[in-house]
Design a protein around this motif. Sequence first.
Motif, PDB file in Angstrom:
ATOM      1  N   ASP A 290       0.861  -1.193   0.000  1.00  0.00           N
ATOM      2  CA  ASP A 290       0.000   0.000   0.000  1.00  0.00           C
ATOM      3  C   ASP A 290       0.898   1.244   0.000  1.00  0.00           C
ATOM      4  O   ASP A 290       1.434   1.640   1.040  1.00  0.00           O
ATOM      5  N   THR A 291       1.044   1.833  -1.178  1.00  0.00           N
ATOM      6  CA  THR A 291       1.969   2.971  -1.313  1.00  0.00           C
ATOM      7  C   THR A 291       1.260   4.310  -1.076  1.00  0.00           C
ATOM      8  O   THR A 291       1.878   5.359  -1.202  1.00  0.00           O
ATOM      9  N   SER A 292      -0.033   4.243  -0.704  1.00  0.00           N
ATOM     10  CA  SER A 292      -0.792   5.496  -0.620  1.00  0.00           C
ATOM     11  C   SER A 292      -0.215   6.465   0.423  1.00  0.00           C
ATOM     12  O   SER A 292      -0.348   7.672   0.290  1.00  0.00           O
TER      13      SER A 292
END
Length: 338
Positions: free
Chosen positions: A44-46
Amino acid sequence: MIITLKSNQNTPKRESLISWLKSQGMRVEISEGEHQTILGLIGDTSKIDTDLICSVDIVESVSRVSEPFKKASRKFHPDNTVVKVGSTRIGNGHFAVMAGPCSVENEAQVLTIARAVKAAGASLFRGGAYKPRTSPYAFQGLGKEGIDLLIKAKKETGMPIVTEIMDAAHLRFFDDVDMLQIGARNMQNFELLKQVAKVNKPVLLKRGMNSSIEEWLMSAEYLMSEGNPNVVLCERGIRTTDSKYTRNTLDLSAIPVVGKLSHLPIIVDPSHATGRRDLVESMSLGAIAVGSNGLQIEVHNQPEKALCDGAQSLAPEQFASLMTKARTFIQATGRELN
Ligand code: PEP
Ligand code: MN
């Protein structure tokens, strides 16, 4: 997310960037190219601040990747992957031809065909021991006995063997098989993909007959995310409107499309794609022209008596004649036949 590092990076700084990314919960895929190093982030690179990463002095650029497949993506791995099957190489200019019967029927049939395709220049021997048949009353394959016959053919000819696995419970019979084939009907059998990925063998992943290119690459991602990077894709025709004149529609455009999206080698099976012996040669030459890394072709010593797929199987002399033409096309397109 993709982080491109500047050339001549300082190793301690690079290591500290990687450990920081890992501490943020990311899996980091490192791709060392000839001219640049790319860090592919999976997870999850958010919450990752791209500006912060850009400010690190060893970083050239940062970009977000919209495709759901990561390890299979060319963005994560810009160089072409070469998959080794025995001594045969597939990908990045190495062209491989897999040939043999649809199904293994008996010893004489297997050995006759194996000798013939080897003499004509095939690099791998194919043959189905476990057969996915539409009808439960049709020949289902010889199972383990079929695998033993393939191994006999391998010992005699030296060709590596590729055969379909339909059930992970059969994996124990595949120890001496060089490449595992996932058939079109099982492309989205995710449990099978996960189990097969754990075995350290190259996988030939056929495109499902109703599958989009993205779904196909996501199935490759299943194999890769479970730790198997040795995946070869095989376009074998998809269902469209016309099934009267051809069994499926050979999607040749998938070859250059996949070549842009992914670093994985891709080959073409014109036999299942058309279902017609008379179309196999022209579709094979077309496949070479559009950049395929190989072919999978059904060959039978007595096609009219084949227990499965006789109508699309070439006789040995037709296969030999196709190989002569294919060689010219392969050389003309700057590639090398294994
Ligand atoms: C095969 O290779 O014999 C086969 C059954 O192929 P597909 O899964 O592409 O139908
Ligand atoms: Mn077949």
